[in-house]
Design a protein around this motif. Structure first.
Motif, short mmCIF file in Angstrom:
data_model
loop_
_atom_site.label_atom_id
_atom_site.label_comp_id
_atom_site.label_asym_id
_atom_site.label_seq_id
_atom_site.Cartn_x
_atom_site.Cartn_y
_atom_site.Cartn_z
N LYS A 187 7.25 5.03 -5.95
CA LYS A 187 7.67 4.96 -7.36
C LYS A 187 7.51 6.32 -8.02
O LYS A 187 8.37 6.75 -8.82
N SER A 188 6.43 7.03 -7.72
CA SER A 188 6.20 8.34 -8.33
C SER A 188 7.26 9.34 -7.88
O SER A 188 7.79 10.11 -8.69
N ARG A 189 7.57 9.36 -6.58
CA ARG A 189 8.60 10.27 -6.09
C ARG A 189 9.95 9.94 -6.71
O ARG A 189 10.70 10.84 -7.11
N HIS A 200 0.80 -1.22 0.00
CA HIS A 200 0.00 0.00 0.00
C HIS A 200 0.84 1.28 0.00
O HIS A 200 0.29 2.38 -0.15
N LEU A 201 2.16 1.16 0.15
CA LEU A 201 3.02 2.34 0.16
C LEU A 201 3.89 2.47 -1.09
O LEU A 201 4.53 3.51 -1.27
N VAL A 202 3.87 1.48 -1.95
CA VAL A 202 4.88 1.44 -3.00
C VAL A 202 4.60 2.40 -4.15
O VAL A 202 5.53 2.97 -4.74
N GLU A 203 3.35 2.63 -4.51
CA GLU A 203 3.07 3.41 -5.71
C GLU A 203 3.55 4.85 -5.58
O GLU A 203 4.15 5.40 -6.51
N ASN A 204 3.27 5.49 -4.45
CA ASN A 204 3.73 6.86 -4.28
C ASN A 204 5.26 6.95 -4.22
O ASN A 204 5.85 7.94 -4.63
#
Length: 366
Positions: A242-244, A236-240
């Motif tokens: 990746k964006s950063r 649940h924390l990985v997508e943001n």
């Protein structure tokens, strides 16, 4: 906001300008050979087609992420390839703070200076928990410091600068504290291949949505200049993250990732054991000389640093410069690592001249 340049650079610049021969024991740049497969991988990469010199997938080469995931027992989608452990820790700490669960980051004292620096850069607040004389961390002290304002607990085992290794029960309790306070345990395990004690325990051994593990190949493969690291996030924390990562760096070196993958697949475990044996010998050589100099010191259970205290010679930047000028040995001032080690100096055992450095220190403090 202004950021301080880490003291590492001040010391290295001063040593470079010295009028005498200086043995560098400042930074953790391994002096031994990288794996042969890594060199072979870089040579092979030079002859690939032009498209292989363009942007890789931002989160990292799929094959490398899959290799790491298989070794660490996680899903490849949880793995982000980063520019060394430095960026991995930055992404992990940023994700912890972005959750709006407080702005406080618990750090150890002594501490690797880049952690408090990143805390400031990310707008967080530092809270320190003292380690004991050997660098060990008591989870009860962390629990006492934790609160609803705790966004993250950042730990490093095997530890820089103390050489401490946190056993399984310590890591288990730290994960539990993070869960209790809805915080994130950021476990920096970049020295995991340099556990000299057999006591190292990874936070990945404990299934939790409240821990992020960071690592890199900079130390284990002696390639600090290649800049290939990784972070393993809860789903649940990985997508943001990746964006950063994409916004800050776009991607990580493609040739470096390719070569690291080759090295992971082809390097025999003996490579790592030989380097640990080398370090054990250097620790013995260096601490024997410290005994001769009448110094107090820490004997590392992991990583490759020794902290030493010489009577009447506190660990200030001024004294480090004196040591460079008068003894020809460059170490780090203890004051760089927090309030608890201001009387100490830190030395990195990553030079073939460890014995000569030890002799110089013993003669200087005799």
């Amino acid at each position: 906001m202004e950021y301080e340049t880490p003291l590492f650079f001040h010391v290295m610049q001063y040593a470079d300008r010295a009028d005498r021969d200086v043995i560098d024991m400042v930074s953790g740049n391994p002096d031994w050979e990288p794996p042969q497969a890594l060199r072979d991988g870089l040579r092979e990469y030079a002859d690939l087609e032009p498209d292989q010199f363009q942007y890789p997938p931002s989160e990292g080469l799929l094959e490398l992420r899959e290799e790491i995931a298989a070794r660490r027992g996680v899903d490849a989608e949880q793995v982000v390839i980063t520019n060394g452990a430095g960026e991995a820790n930055y992404l992990a700490m940023a994700r912890a703070l972005e959750r709006d669960r407080g702005d406080e980051i618990i750090l150890t004292d002594p501490v690797y200076p880049y952690y408090p620096g990143k805390t400031t850069m990310l707008g967080g607040t530092q809270r320190f928990v003292a380690a004991d004389d050997e660098g060990r961390l008591d989870p009860a002290d962390v629990r006492e410091a934790a609160s609803e304002e705790t966004a993250a607990i950042v730990v490093n085992s095997p530890n820089n600068p103390t050489g401490a290794v946190y056993p399984e029960e310590t890591i288990r309790e730290l994960v539990a504290i993070a869960e209790e306070y809805d915080a994130i345990l950021v476990s920096d395990e970049v020295y995991d291949h340099f556990d000299l004690s057999g006591e190292f325990s990874s936070a990945l051994e404990f299934d939790s949505d409240h821990r992020i593990v960071t690592n890199a190949y900079s130390k284990s493969m002696a390639i600090t200049g290649v800049r290939v690291g990784y972070a393993i996030f809860p789903p649940h924390l990985v997508e943001n993250a990746k964006s950063r990562h994409m916004l800050v760096n776009v991607a990580t070196t493609r040739p470096g990732q390719y070569a690291v993958l080759e090295a992971l697949r082809e390097t025999d475990p003996d490579y790592y054991e030989e380097n640990r044996d080398l370090l054990r010998k250097r620790v013995a050589t260096f601490t024997d000389a410290l005994d001769a100099a009448g110094a107090e010191y820490t004997t590392p259970k992991g990583s490759f640093y020794v902290m030493a205290r010489f009577d009447g010679y506190p660990g200030t930047l001024e004294n480090v410069k004196r040591l460079i000028d008068e003894a020809g040995v460059a170490g780090m001032p203890g004051e760089a690592f927090g309030d608890s080690r201001t009387e100490w100096l830190r030395f990195a055992l990553v030079t073939p001249r460890v014995e000569e450095a030890a002799e110089r220190l013993a003669a200087y403090f005799d």
